[in-house]
Design a protein around this motif. Structure first.
Motif, PDB file in Angstrom:
ATOM      1  N   HIS A 611       0.801  -1.235   0.000  1.00 30.02           N
ATOM      2  CA  HIS A 611       0.000   0.000   0.000  1.00 30.02           C
ATOM      3  C   HIS A 611       0.833   1.285   0.000  1.00 30.02           C
ATOM      4  N   GLY A 612       2.147   1.154  -0.007  1.00 27.31           N
ATOM      5  CA  GLY A 612       2.983   2.355  -0.102  1.00 27.31           C
ATOM      6  C   GLY A 612       3.524   2.822   1.254  1.00 27.31           C
ATOM      7  N   GLU A 644      -2.512  -4.564  16.655  1.00 25.69           N
ATOM      8  CA  GLU A 644      -3.523  -5.208  15.795  1.00 25.69           C
ATOM      9  C   GLU A 644      -4.608  -4.221  15.406  1.00 25.69           C
ATOM     10  N   GLY A 645      -5.045  -3.408  16.394  1.00 23.26           N
ATOM     11  CA  GLY A 645      -6.091  -2.409  16.113  1.00 23.26           C
ATOM     12  C   GLY A 645      -5.633  -1.403  15.074  1.00 23.26           C
ATOM     13  N   ALA A 646      -4.384  -0.953  15.183  1.00 23.11           N
ATOM     14  CA  ALA A 646      -3.858   0.030  14.236  1.00 23.11           C
ATOM     15  C   ALA A 646      -3.753  -0.558  12.836  1.00 23.11           C
ATOM     16  N   PHE A 647      -3.353  -1.852  12.741  1.00 17.20           N
ATOM     17  CA  PHE A 647      -3.217  -2.505  11.432  1.00 17.20           C
ATOM     18  C   PHE A 647      -4.582  -2.561  10.740  1.00 17.20           C
ATOM     19  N   LEU A 652      -8.303  -0.829   6.613  1.00 19.75           N
ATOM     20  CA  LEU A 652      -9.754  -0.926   6.398  1.00 19.75           C
ATOM     21  C   LEU A 652     -10.264  -0.091   5.222  1.00 19.75           C
ATOM     22  N   PRO A 653      -9.852   1.200   5.093  1.00 20.07           N
ATOM     23  CA  PRO A 653     -10.425   1.987   3.977  1.00 20.07           C
ATOM     24  C   PRO A 653     -10.072   1.442   2.595  1.00 20.07           C
ATOM     25  N   LYS A 654      -8.922   0.732   2.436  1.00 17.14           N
ATOM     26  CA  LYS A 654      -8.484   0.301   1.110  1.00 17.14           C
ATOM     27  C   LYS A 654      -8.465  -1.211   0.969  1.00 17.14           C
ATOM     28  N   PRO A 659      -9.140  -7.043   6.872  1.00 16.53           N
ATOM     29  CA  PRO A 659      -7.774  -6.887   7.387  1.00 16.53           C
ATOM     30  C   PRO A 659      -7.447  -7.875   8.512  1.00 16.53           C
ATOM     31  N   GLN A 660      -8.505  -8.287   9.275  1.00 11.40           N
ATOM     32  CA  GLN A 660      -8.267  -9.232  10.369  1.00 11.40           C
ATOM     33  C   GLN A 660      -7.698 -10.541   9.843  1.00 11.40           C
ATOM     34  N   ASP A 661      -8.246 -10.985   8.697  1.00  8.10           N
ATOM     35  CA  ASP A 661      -7.753 -12.248   8.117  1.00  8.10           C
ATOM     36  C   ASP A 661      -6.290 -12.100   7.689  1.00  8.10           C
ATOM     37  N   THR A 662      -6.000 -10.956   7.062  1.00  7.14           N
ATOM     38  CA  THR A 662      -4.606 -10.695   6.643  1.00  7.14           C
ATOM     39  C   THR A 662      -3.676 -10.721   7.841  1.00  7.14           C
TER      40      THR A 662
END
Length: 1637
Positions: A611-612, A644-647, A652-654, A659-662
């Motif tokens: 994602h950059g 984890e929350g920050a990840f 989430l927007p993109k 994201p939880q699975d990732t």
């Protein structure tokens, strides 16, 4: 015939003049020339010259101390009958151990008494030794206070000073020596012998070895681990001889560590040899200071008219020097020829002397005076003596100088030189290094010269030719550069932006020349070029790391022209690496998963790739936000749920999938774990892990905060600008690549790269190798393959404790370093292990040494040693137990490894089978003794010594990369210059067979280690560009290793001191000198208006008739009779001195008043030494208001002070001794701790041990840090307003000030003769004073102002019923005043205290005595009073008080720190003198009043809270450099600063003075000040009698009381006169004054 004619002619001339002036000679007879003599004594009692000689020799080399004892013990019978005989004998035996010119310097240092303070220090330790053991009743009855007493008669009546900790102990029951073992004291040799047979006797667990200090004399045969035995005693006593013999024998047998502390107890002088006691019964008269008699400006006739009383007449050993030229006559020669007319010739001489004083010259006579002086000096047979005589007697010789015909070539050369150096500028360099002329004194210069001569002596003994020695000593090391850049270029740097590519910067200019354009201060240059790379090295799982991320993003969003990047690491992972010995751990999913930092790094890399970079940085920022939103963000590192929350929140927007699975997938599969580990490994190899959070600015290591970042950017800018200007950087240059390629290092280690604050530690190896049978000569060095025969400028000596994991790792890293390859370095092993180690360890050490010796040239020797280390570490260091039968197995394994590496094992097997434990144990003992005695290493220490630089290996990892870094840093900074000089040597006296690369490498190691010990400036000057043909004094001495270059203005205050110092040097050691004279070219006033003497000791200070030591004195012969002189002392910076004997007024010396007495005498005392320092707090301003206390082991608090905001400066006064500095109890110690507590003593935590053992004081740098959890607390909490502040303080005794209310008063001054009265009432004469105490502060200098001061005191006391305490600045008070004031305080019922403060070196100093006094009124108010004092009123000494000062003391000054009275404006006659109404002052004040400084109130609480003192000092420093500003210093400064330090204006009636106020308002006056009247210039006494009606009565009362105390009669002529009688004309009063005199 001709000689007879000439003789007759001269006598004829003399008689013509004599009879021509016969009328005048009648009056001359009654006006015989007068002299002035000054002495300065130390406060402590006399010390033995013999013991001082031992201390001086130990300074040269510790072994000489012990050799001197043996030489003295074996000397012939003591048949010396005078002090001079003894001094010569001591010098003879001392010099027999030294070579010239060190021997000459030894004699001079002995006369200088520079070792006396060290003996005072030993007295303190002796007293502590005696007081630490309860003595039996019969013994105790013979001692006082644990054996403390004064040693000499002249000190017995002196009151014990709390600061004089080195009081001489009294001998116990006639015993003058004792041995302290920590568990017992032995006064008998028999008791000692019993203990030596069983030294670890009775004390059990409570036994503690005595503490040893770096200055202690430890016998060279002592064993390190043996019990300590300290002998207190004096060379020259029988008991010392007996104890010494037994203890030396015991030391040689390994039974004790033998230490001597030289002390001659009081009462033991009679049982010593005559010479051993010389110096103990006389005061220690010091030299090394200057005395000035300045011609005083008597514009206002401020002299006391009291009759001069006869005082103590001191012995005057001086006779007049008749060989001195007087107006062209040398009277010694005339008297030789015509002795029969001696009285007439001497009368004629006296007439000439009394008529030659000039303090003014016409302008045309002044014009070339500087050049004429230079000519007189150059043409003299002894130029140094001529320069000294001219500038020290200038008013006498100036008229004859001005009449000299000038040689144009001298003038032209001086003017030509002044195109290159400012006229009047003085400079001096010793062997090329500049010396600060302002700070130089005889003690400092002697130390610097000794340092150079000692090095020269060592190098000559190493067979280095004298010409090369001089070159080496003149070699200046390059100034230490902090610009060492860490080469961090790698794939592990994650950049947030790129100024050259990113779209957001495309509007910026790309022209690099823009960087050279001027901009406003603080404005940034926005250029589209990556000039500044700010790369943060951080652990993303730490608070510090995440806060740095937020800072990066903030600066990036604000368009700072900088490229930002991060290198991420996991602290936990690196700790695992360190435990595993540099190898990465095996992958362990659960273990790695538990480490949040590693997880964050992997997630960061994932987001960056998918994602950059922008989003990856946002992820880190989100972690910090979630952490802050949790319970206690200040303390806690982020937890897993924050990560984890920050990840999830970031993706989430993109996200295309949840994201939880990732996240679960990434956690489970350990994706990017290899990259994460490599990133951490990269940081580990860079060495930056030690800094936790740091920032690399183009590779420069700085702290990771915004201020440091901006400062680093500003520092880097001029370097870039310079290279752009010269075309070295252009638009195509990669700036980072350029900088890192030129000066980048692959690793950073803060221990190696000094940051300027931490000074590298060096030891001299040359002394060690010049000693007998030095083990350094036997060290066999290892080399990188193929370089054995090459010259190696760098030598790493590894001190290794082979039984420790750290030690074996250090050896392995050293071997690895050589395997990696080094062309410039070699490596030696010094095994620093206890001899009681296991047999395998002994075998390992033996194998290592044999291998290095036999197979050092073999190709695979390093591989063999590396494998041997690995085997030994795993089998014997890490193994929990060692099999007793494993010795043979060990030898077999060693031989197998040798065979495997192509080394013949047969030789090894033979060497090991013949191995003798005892013999090798002796070798280990020698190594241990060398490391302990030379380097101070205890057994078991691991360290690297690189050409004398010591790096201790602590808990942190030390890698082969660090050795590479150490090699490159030391080679560049120190060793390279020395190699260049040594390579030029033509070795003449050296056997060609030993002239190998090893020999040269040894020489380079020894020279570079010893020369690094020098303390001297790295600054130099190009003296050679100045012409020296006509205007220079050139004294050549090709045999001298000292060369002095100087530029001197002979007619300047610095010239007066320098001429004396240079003459002393020339007489002592004959250095070569090149002195370029640089006088001011066109003078408009006399450059010197004083007489000056620099006091230098000689052998003549020792009596030739008895055992008295007179000591040096300043002697001024034939001083002007009718000129008023004022005396000033020019003492070394750390000295605090005061007059103790002075009958006459030293401020106003008028020698015609001496009567029959020929010599005015004054004795000063060295009251204390100044201990000064600077206190800092990392990344913060200095901790203003931090309170420090200083004391001894037994009394922790003797002195206290606070830290200024100005440079974090602080000072205290001390005497020689061992002191302990601590943070004061209360708020200071609650909030702060010392940064390093490493030098506190046993059982004294959080203290800094400070040793004062010379006369040079000490400068201490302190670093403090706030305690954990107190980071946001402020030290000083300002009150909202003045009244609430007072209310809180009364109601709450736990406030920050309350701890100090019980303190001993006085800061630097301490409390002196202070009468303490705890209650609120005190007795007053015939009544009692009640109420709150009034504190009044004043300053006086000279007898007249002391007379005024007594009147002021009486006027205050007669107008109030409240208790009063007076505070006087003691610097200038006369001995008489200090004698009278305690009696006056008792009689009239007041308290008083004498305070002082040493002028800080960094603050621009005033030269004139009056201006210094003015400065003391205002500059140090926050630090000169004790912290418990809340308010004080300053009252001028010449003021008379008519109101209750309690009214002023209680006045509400509206929260202002200062309150002054504005100048009156109702006396219109003075309008022309009111300068503040026009020009600069009118514009600056802008309507504010200009206040008078004769009376003011200081609210000390507000003054300290608002940093008023710091602000006033800043204003003063800026203004005082202009000689035309602050003409009335004490008045102009607060008035100028009142915009910043506000002043409350007092009602006008609080200060009335006739000059400005006029008589109309006199009836309202609450105080009357005797202001100088610039219009009439009326004398002070005349004005006092005329203006103040009660003055005469108060004056008579004060004089009557003074006379009663001093045992004198009041002159009836001086009794009270009526006001009408005093209103006479000025002429009448002047004649009356003369009549009274």
């Amino acid at each position: 015939m001709e000689p007879q004619f000439r003789s007759g002619f001269w006598v004829f001339i003399v008689f013509v003049i004599f009879f021509g002036l016969s009328g005048d000679l009648v009056s001359v007879e009654s006006r015989r020339p007068k002299n002035v003599q000054v002495a300065l004594q130390a406060k402590w009692s006399g010390t033995s010259i013999l013991l001082e000689a031992g201390e001086l020799l130990s300074k040269e080399w510790e072994g000489l101390f012990w050799e001197f004892i043996e030489v003295w013990h074996h000397s012939e019978v003591d048949d010396s009958h005078t002090a001079k005989d003894c001094a010569k004998k001591i010098v003879k035996y001392g010099q027999s151990l030294l070579s010239e010119p060190l021997a000459s310097l030894f004699e001079f240092s002995l006369t200088l008494r520079s070792a006396s303070p060290k003996l005072v220090l030993y007295r303190q330790l002796a007293v502590e030794s005696l007081s630490s053991f309860p003595l039996s009743d019969d013994t105790n009855s013979h001692s006082v206070d644990g054996g403390v007493s004064e040693a000499s008669e002249n000190m017995e009546n002196k009151k014990a000073e709390p600061l004089l900790v080195g009081m001489n102990p009294r001998g116990i029951e006639g015993k003058c020596c004792w041995v302290d073992t920590g568990g017992a004291l032995f006064f008998d040799v028999a008791e000692l012998l019993m203990w030596l047979d069983n030294p670890k006797e009775p004390s059990g667990d409570s036994f503690q070895q005595p503490e040893l200090y770096e200055f202690d004399h430890v016998h060279f045969d002592s064993s390190i681990g043996s019990p300590v035995a300290i002998l207190y005693g004096a060379l020259g006593t029988d008991c010392f001889r007996e104890f010494h013999a037994k203890l030396v024998a015991a030391a040689k047998e390994g039974k004790v560590k033998y230490v001597v502390r030289p002390v001659l107890p009081s009462g033991c002088q009679s049982i010593t040899g005559q010479c051993a006691a010389v110096g103990t019964s006389d005061p220690v008269n010091l030299g090394g200071y200057g005395v000035e008699l300045a011609l005083k400006n008597m514009e206002y006739k401020a002299m006391d008219d009291s009759a001069i009383k006869k005082g103590v007449t001191l012995e005057d050993p001086h006779t007049e020097d008749l060989s001195q030229e007087v107006r062209g006559f040398i009277f010694s020669k005339i008297l030789e020829r015509k002795p029969e007319v001696t009285s007439e010739i001497m009368a004629f001489r006296d007439y000439l002397l009394s008529s030659t004083i000039s303090d003014t010259l016409d302008v045309w006579e002044l014009k070339d005076l500087g050049h004429q002086t230079a000519q007189r000096i150059i043409h003299a047979s002894d130029p140094l003596q001529s320069m000294q005589e001219i500038n020290q007697n200038f008013p006498t010789v100036v008229s004859s100088l001005s009449r000299m015909k000038l040689n144009d070539s001298i003038k032209e050369e001086i003017i030509a030189n002044q195109r290159m150096i400012p006229p009047g500028k003085s400079l001096m360099a010793l062997n090329g290094a500049l010396i600060n002329i302002e700070d130089i004194d005889l003690y400092l210069l002697a130390d610097m010269v000794h340092q150079e001569l000692s090095l020269a002596d060592q190098y000559l003994r190493l067979k280095i030719p004298p010409s090369i020695v001089r070159k080496l000593l003149s070699t200046l090391a390059p100034p230490e550069s902090n610009a060492i850049r860490v080469d961090f270029r790698s794939a592990y740097v994650h950049y947030l932006n790129n100024l050259e590519v990113d779209a957001m910067y495309k509007r910026w200019r790309s022209n690099l020349n823009e960087i050279l354009m001027p901009v406003f201060p603080g404005q940034l240059r926005h250029i589209r070029k990556n000039l500044f790379h700010a790369v943060f090295v951080l652990d993303p799982g730490s608070t510090c790391g995440l806060e740095s991320i937020d800072m990066i993003i903030s600066l990036y969003e604000n368009n700072l022209p900088m490229r930002f990047g991060v290198i991420l690491f996991s602290t936990k992972f690196i700790k695992t690496i360190e435990m595993n010995g540099r190898s990465a751990p095996m992958e362990n999913d659960s273990h790695i998963g538990e480490d949040p930092s590693s997880l964050i790094i992997r997630l960061f890399i994932y987001i960056k790739e998918h994602h950059g970079t922008q989003m990856a940085f946002q992820f880190l920022s989100n972690i910090n936000r979630l952490r802050i939103e949790s319970a206690d963000p200040a303390e806690d590192a982020p937890e897993m749920n924050h990560v984890e929350g920050a990840f999830v929140e970031t993706l989430l927007p993109k996200a295309t999938s949840p994201p939880q699975d990732t996240l679960l997938k990434l956690e489970k599969e350990q994706t990017f774990s290899e990259l994460s580990q490599e990133s951490s490994m990269f940081v580990f190899k860079l060495g930056l892990i030690k800094l936790r959070c740091c920032l690399l600015m183009n590779g420069l290591v700085i702290d990771a905060n915004e201020d440091a970042l901006m400062n680093a950017m500003n520092d880097e800018l001029p370097r870039i600008q310079e290279q752009v200007y010269y075309g070295q950087i252009n638009s195509h240059t990669d700036v980072l690549d350029k900088f890192l390629s030129e000066s980048g290092v692959p690793r950073y280690n803060p221990q190696i790269i000094a940051d300027g604050k931490v000074k590298p530690k060096y030891v001299s190896l040359s002394r060690a190798i010049l000693g007998k049978d030095s083990v350094l000569n036997d060290v066999i060095y290892l080399h990188s393959p193929g370089t054995v025969d090459d010259l190696k400028p760098v030598t790493h000596l590894l001190a290794i404790d082979i039984t420790s994991i750290r030690g074996i790792k250090l050896l392995r890293e050293g071997i690895q370093y050589l395997i990696e390859g080094s062309k410039n370095a070699r490596l030696g092993m010094l095994f620093n292990a206890n001899t009681r180690v296991g047999f395998p360890s002994l075998l390992f050490m033996k194998v290592s040494e044999v291998t290095a010796s036999l197979y050092g040239h073999k190709e695979k020797v390093l591989d063999f040693l590396n494998q041997l280390c690995t085997f030994y570490e795993h089998e014997y260091v890490l193994a929990s137990s060692v099999d007793a039968e494993s010795t043979q197995a060990f030898i077999d394994k060693v031989c197998d490894l040798a065979d495997a590496n192509g080394l013949p094992s047969k030789s090894l097997r033979i060497a090991l089978s013949e191995f003798l434990v005892d013999k090798f144990g002796d070798h280990l003992n020698k190594v241990g003794q060398l490391l302990y005695s030379q380097l101070g290493f205890e057994s078991g220490t691991n360290a690297v010594i690189t050409n004398g630089r010591v790096i201790h290996i602590d808990d942190s990892t030390f890698l082969s990369h660090d050795l590479h870094l150490l090699e490159s840093v030391e080679l560049k900074n120190r060793i390279k210059n020395i190699v260049e000089v040594i390579e030029e040597v033509t070795w003449e006296d050296v056997d060609p067979d030993i002239l190998t690369s090893k020999y040269i490498s040894d020489i380079i190691m020894l020279v570079s280690s010893s020369i690094a010990m020098r303390e001297r400036s790295s600054e130099s000057a190009r003296f050679d560009i100045l012409n020296a043909k006509y205007s220079a004094v050139v004294l050549n001495n090709k045999n001298s290793s000292i060369h002095i270059d100087a530029v001197i203005d002979p007619l300047s205050p610095s010239g007066q001191k320098l001429s004396s110092l240079l003459r002393v040097l020339w007489k002592s050691i004959q250095p070569s000198m090149r002195l370029v004279l640089n006088p001011l070219s066109s003078l408009v006033d006399l450059p010197l208006k004083n007489y000056y003497r620099y006091v230098v000791p000689t052998m003549d200070d020792f009596s030739s008739t008895d055992y008295t030591v007179y000591g040096p004195k300043a002697f001024f012969a034939n001083m002007p009779l009718s000129k008023t002189l004022t005396m000033n002392l020019d003492v070394p910076e750390p000295w605090l001195v005061e007059p103790v004997i002075a009958v006459h007024d030293l401020d106003n010396i008028l020698l015609e008043n001496l009567g029959e007495q020929r010599t005015l005498q004054a004795v000063f005392e060295l009251e204390a030494l100044a201990l000064t320092g600077h206190c800092s707090e990392k990344d913060h301003e200095p901790p203003r208001g931090l309170q420090l206390v200083l004391g001894t082991k037994s009394t922790l608090h003797l002195v206290d002070t606070i830290v200024m905001a100005n440079l974090g400066y602080w000072q205290m006064k001390v005497s020689p001794g061992v002191w302990y500095l601590q943070l004061a109890p209360g708020r200071s110690s609650d909030i702060y701790v010392f940064k390093e507590d490493g030098d506190g003593s046993q059982g004294m935590p959080s203290s800094k041990r400070i040793t004062i053992n010379d006369l040079r004081g000490k400068l201490v740098h302190l670093e403090v840090a706030k305690k954990k959890g107190k980071e946001r607390e402020k030290l000083l909490v300002p009150s909202d307003d003045d009244n609430s502040s007072r209310g809180k303080k009364k109601g709450n005794q736990n406030g920050w000030n309350s701890n100090f209310l019980k303190w001993a008063s006085g800061f630097i001054g301490g409390s002196e003769q202070s009468k303490k009265i705890e209650s609120t009432s005190v007795e007053r004469g015939n009544g009692v004073r009640h109420g709150k105490r009034i504190n009044i502060f004043s300053i006086a200098s000279g007898h007249l102002y002391e007379r005024f001061l007594k009147i002021m005191i009486l006027s205050v006391l007669k107008n109030t019923n409240r208790p009063v305490k007076f505070w006087f600045i003691k610097n200038y008070l006369s001995p008489q005043f200090k004698d009278v004031i305690p009696h006056m305080a008792q009689e009239y019922g007041f308290e008083y205290e004498l305070i002082t403060y040493k002028w800080p070196t960094w603050l621009n100093k005033q030269k004139e005595k009056q201006r210094i006094i003015w400065a003391y009124k205002i500059l140090f108010l926050d630090v000169i009073f004790p912290l418990s004092l809340e308010k004080v009123i300053f009252v001028d000494a010449d003021q008379v008080v008519r109101a209750d000062m309690g009214e002023l003391y209680d006045m509400d000054i509206k929260g202002r720190p200062l309150a002054y009275t504005p100048f009156c404006d109702n006396n219109k006659d003075m309008d022309g003198y009111r300068f503040w109404r026009q020009g600069f002052w009118s514009e600056h004040l802008r309507g504010r009043p200009y206040h008078i400084s004769a009376l003011y109130v200081v609210d000390l609480v507000k003054f300290r809270e608002t940093a008023a003192g710091d602000n006033l000092r800043v204003f003063y420093e800026n203004l005082s450099k202009d000689p035309n500003s602050l003409s009335n210093l004490d008045q102009d400064l607060p008035n100028y600063a009142q915009h910043t330090v506000p002043i409350f204006s007092l009602p006008q009636e609080w200060l009335w003075c006739e000059s400005w106020c006029g008589n109309a308002t006199k009836f309202k006056a609450k105080t009357i000040d005797l202001c100088n009247n610039p219009m009439t210039k009326e004398p002070k006494l005349q004005g006092a009698r005329r203006i103040v009606s009660e003055w005469a009565g108060l004056d008579f009362e004060a004089r009557r009381f003074t006379a009663k105390i001093l045992g004198e009669d009041v002159d009836p002529l001086e009794q009270v006169a009526s006001p009408s009688q005093t209103q006479n004309s000025e002429g009448t009063v002047a004649s009356e004054d003369k009549a009274e005199l």
